[in-house]
Design an enzyme around this catalytic site. Structure first.
Site, PDB file in Angstrom:
ATOM      1  N   LYS A 138      42.336  44.847  48.221  1.00 55.00           N
ATOM      2  CA  LYS A 138      43.475  44.895  47.308  1.00 55.00           C
ATOM      3  C   LYS A 138      43.614  43.539  46.616  1.00 55.00           C
ATOM      4  CE  LYS A 138      45.947  48.152  50.302  1.00 55.00           C
ATOM      5  NZ  LYS A 138      46.119  49.310  49.402  1.00 55.00           N
TER       6      LYS A 138
ATOM      7  N   ARG B 121      43.757  58.813  54.516  1.00 52.04           N
ATOM      8  CA  ARG B 121      43.353  60.224  54.600  1.00 52.04           C
ATOM      9  C   ARG B 121      42.194  60.417  55.561  1.00 52.04           C
ATOM     10  NH1 ARG B 121      42.194  60.372  48.305  1.00 52.04           N
ATOM     11  NH2 ARG B 121      43.962  58.948  48.498  1.00 52.04           N
TER      12      ARG B 121
END
Length: 526
Positions: A307, A384
Site C-alpha cells: 500500500k 478474500r
C-alpha cells in the site's frame, strides 16, 4: 496455550493497561419527581418547547419543572437560545432540589426509532462526562406519545447510547482516565420484569460491542494473530457452560489443505491461528446451526502489492481485523444472553499480510481447501483468500446459514460511504433476516447486487480464478469470489463493512455489526 500464542506480542514493549469498562447500573422509575441523583436529563423536541399565552410551557413535564424552579427553566432556555435541535444540550445547576443539575437535551429525529433514541443516550453520555456525574436520570418530555412497544425500544436505545457513549478506550495512554458514571435511571417509559430483562440484554450487547471495539483498536504490535486467538479463548473460558474453543496452528491448517489462507500468512514472522468458537445452548436442544465468520487480518501491508498510494491508508490497517472483532464481540454477548435452540460457530482465519522472501508473490497459484485454484494477481486482495478457507471449513460443520463480515473493499466505501455496509447474498430469506435485525439495532445495511456476468473478469487462463477482477464493481466481484467457496445447500450472506467498521472522526473501531449479529442469532433461537 496463552503463553505460546502471545509470545510474539513484544514489539515496542507496549502493553494494554488494565482499564475497567464502566459498569453502569440500568434501572427504571415511574415518576421523575421522586428521582434523586446528580443530573436529571429531559429529552425534548422543538415542539415540546411551545408555550401558551402566559409564556408557560405547554408540555406538562416542562411546565412542572419550570414551576418548581420559579420560571428559571424557561428563562434559561431563552437566554441559551435552546430550541431542542438535534445534539443541543443545556445544563443548569440547581440548589435545594433532589437532583443537582437539570439538563435539556435536543431529541434527534431519524427514520429509525432506535437511532433517534440512541442519539439521546449519546448526548447524555457527553453531558455526564463533562460534569463528572455519577447518577443520571432521563425522562422524555413526550413519552406519552409512544406506544408500549416503542417505549421498550426507546429505553433500550437510550441505554445503549449512554453506555457506548461513556466508554473511551484509554488502555494505551500512560494516564488513563476513568468515567465516574455509575447508574442511569430511565424514567416514565415503564418498569417491571420485561423492562429489566430488556435492559439486562442491552448491557450484555453493549459489553460485546465494547469488546469488539477494543480488539479493533489494539495496535498490530500488541494484537497479533496469537493474541487474537488468546482473547477468543478467554470468551470460551468465561462462558464454559456454553462455549468451547478450537485453535488450529499452521501445521493443522496445512493438514486441512488451507492453501489460500496459509498463502496470505506465509510472509509474517507472527504465525497464523485459525480460531473456532462454538456456542451450544445450555439445554443442548438445537434447531438451527449458524456460522459467523470474521475477517481477521491483524495487519495488512498489502504484501508485494504494498500500500503506497496517498489514499491507501496503510497506517490504519490494524483495523483490517474488525470483522473478527465484531464476530467475537457478538460471541461475548451471546455467552451472556445464552439463547436457546441455536448453535453458533464463530470463526476467524487470523494472520498478517506482510512482505518477506517467504511470502506470496503476484502470479503465484494457490489452492484452497475445496481444491479450487487461485491465481494471485494482487497480494493486497488477501482478505478474500483467508475467508475462502474459512467458508469451506464452516460448510463442513453442517451449518444452515453463514454470515461473513469483513473490511473487504474500498469499492464498497465509494458506493455507500462511511456509514453504510453493503450486503451480498443469493438468498432473499437470509437478506430479509439480516435487514430485519439491522432495522431493530439501527445499524445501516444496504443490499447490493450479485451480478453473475461480472464473474467473467475473475476467470484465469492458468487457474480456476484470479483473486481480483477489473477496476469497476470491485465489491461485487469480491463477493462473487467468496461465493465460490460456499456449498449450494447453505444460505450465505456477506457483509462488506469497510466504511462503518471505523470512525474516521475518532480514528477508532465502532464495533459495527455486533448488535445486528446478536439480534439475528436471537431471532433464529426458539
Amino acid at each position: 496455550m496463552a503463553d505460546s500464542l502471545a509470545s510474539h506480542a513484544v514489539l515496542g514493549l507496549t502493553k494494554a493497561a488494565d482499564c475497567e469498562v464502566p459498569q453502569i447500573t440500568l434501572s427504571t422509575e415511574v415518576d421523575h419527581a421522586k428521582w434523586k441523583g446528580d443530573i436529571l436529563a429531559v429529552a425534548v423536541s422543538e415542539n415540546d418547547l411551545s408555550k401558551d399565552s402566559d409564556s408557560k410551557f405547554d408540555n406538562p413535564i416542562l411546565r412542572s419543572l419550570d414551576d418548581q424552579l420559579n420560571g428559571l427553566l424557561s428563562e434559561a432556555a431563552t437566554e441559551e437560545d435552546f430550541t431542542g435541535k438535534k445534539g443541543q444540550s443545556m445544563v443548569i445547576r440547581l440548589p435545594g432540589l433532589s437532583f443537582k443539575r437539570l439538563a435539556l437535551i435536543g431529541k434527534h429525529i431519524s427514520s429509525s426509532i432506535t437511532a433517534s433514541y440512541r442519539g439521546i443516550g449519546e448526548v447524555i453520555a457527553s453531558v455526564a462526562k463533562s460534569t463528572q456525574a455519577i447518577h443520571v436520570g432521563v425522562v422524555l418530555a413526550s413519552s406519552n406519545l409512544l406506544s408500549e412497544k416503542f417505549k421498550l425500544i426507546a429505553a433500550s436505545a437510550i441505554a445503549t447510547g449512554t453506555q457506548l457513549g461513556v466508554h473511551e478506550d484509554n488502555r494505551f495512554k500512560s494516564e488513563p482516565k476513568k468515567t465516574p458514571l455509575k447508574s442511569l435511571t430511565i424514567i416514565g417509559l415503564g418498569s417491571g420484569p420485561e423492562f429489566d430483562q430488556k435492559l439486562k440484554q442491552t448491557s450484555d450487547i453493549c459489553s460485546g460491542v465494547i469488546f469488539g471495539r477494543e480488539l479493533g483498536n489494539a495496535p498490530a504490535n500488541v494484537l497479533t494473530p496469537g493474541v487474537l486467538a488468546e482473547e477468543a479463548t478467554k470468551i470460551a473460558s468465561l462462558y464454559s457452560d456454553v462455549f468451547t474453543a478450537k485453535i488450529l496452528d499452521a501445521d493443522q491448517c496445512k493438514e486441512l489443505k488451507m492453501g489460500s489462507y496459509l498463502g496470505v500468512a506465509a510472509a509474517s514472522s507472527n504465525p497464523p491461528y485459525f480460531i473456532h468458537l462454538c456456542y451450544k445452548p445450555p439445554d443442548g436442544q438445537v434447531k438451527t446451526k449458524l456460522a459467523i465468520i470474521g475477517k481477521g487480518l491483524t495487519f495488512d501491508s498489502g504484501g508485494y502489492n504494498i500500500k503506497t498510494k496517498p489514499s491507501c491508508s496503510i497506517e490504519i490497517m490494524k483495523f483490517d481485523m474488525c470483522g473478527s472483532a465484531s464476530a467475537f464481540g457478538a460471541a461475548k454477548a451471546i455467552g451472556q444472553i445464552k439463547p436457546s435452540g441455536v448453535e453458533v460457530h464463530f470463526i476467524s482465519a487470523a494472520c498478517e499480510n506482510m512482505i518477506s522472501g517467504t511470502g506470496m508473490r503476484p502470479g503465484d497459484i494457490i489452492t484452497a481447501s475445496n481444491g479450487k485454484t487461485i491465481e494471485v494477481n494482487n497480494t493486497d486482495a488477501e482478505g478474500r483468500l483467508t475467508l475462502a478457507d474459512a467458508l469451506v471449513y464452516a460448510c463442513k460443520l453442517g451449518v444452515d446459514k453463514i454470515v461473513d463480515l469483513a473490511t473487504l473493499t474500498g469499492s464498497c466505501v465509494v458506493a455507500l460511504g462511511p456509514s453504510i455496509a453493503g450486503i451480498f447474498t443469493p438468498s432473499d430469506n437470509l437478506a430479509t433476516e439480516i435487514l430485519t435485525a439491522a432495522e431493530v439495532t439501527g445499524e445501516k445495511l444496504w443490499r447490493m447486487p450479485l451480478e453473475e456476468s461480472y464473474w467473467e473478469s475473475m476467470k484465469s487462463s492458468v487457474a480456476d480464478m484470479v483473486n481480483t477482477g477489473g477496476r469497476h464493481g470491485g465489491s461485487i466481484t469480491a463477493a462473487l469470489f467468496l461465493k465460490q467457496f460456499v456449498d449450494k445447500n447453505v444460505q450465505w450472506l456477506h457483509i462488506d463493512m469497510s466504511g462503518p467498521a471505523r470512525s474516521d472522526k475518532k480514528n477508532s473501531a465502532t464495533g459495527f455489526g455486533v448488535s445486528t449479529l446478536v439480534e439475528w442469532v436471537l431471532n433464529n433461537s426458539s
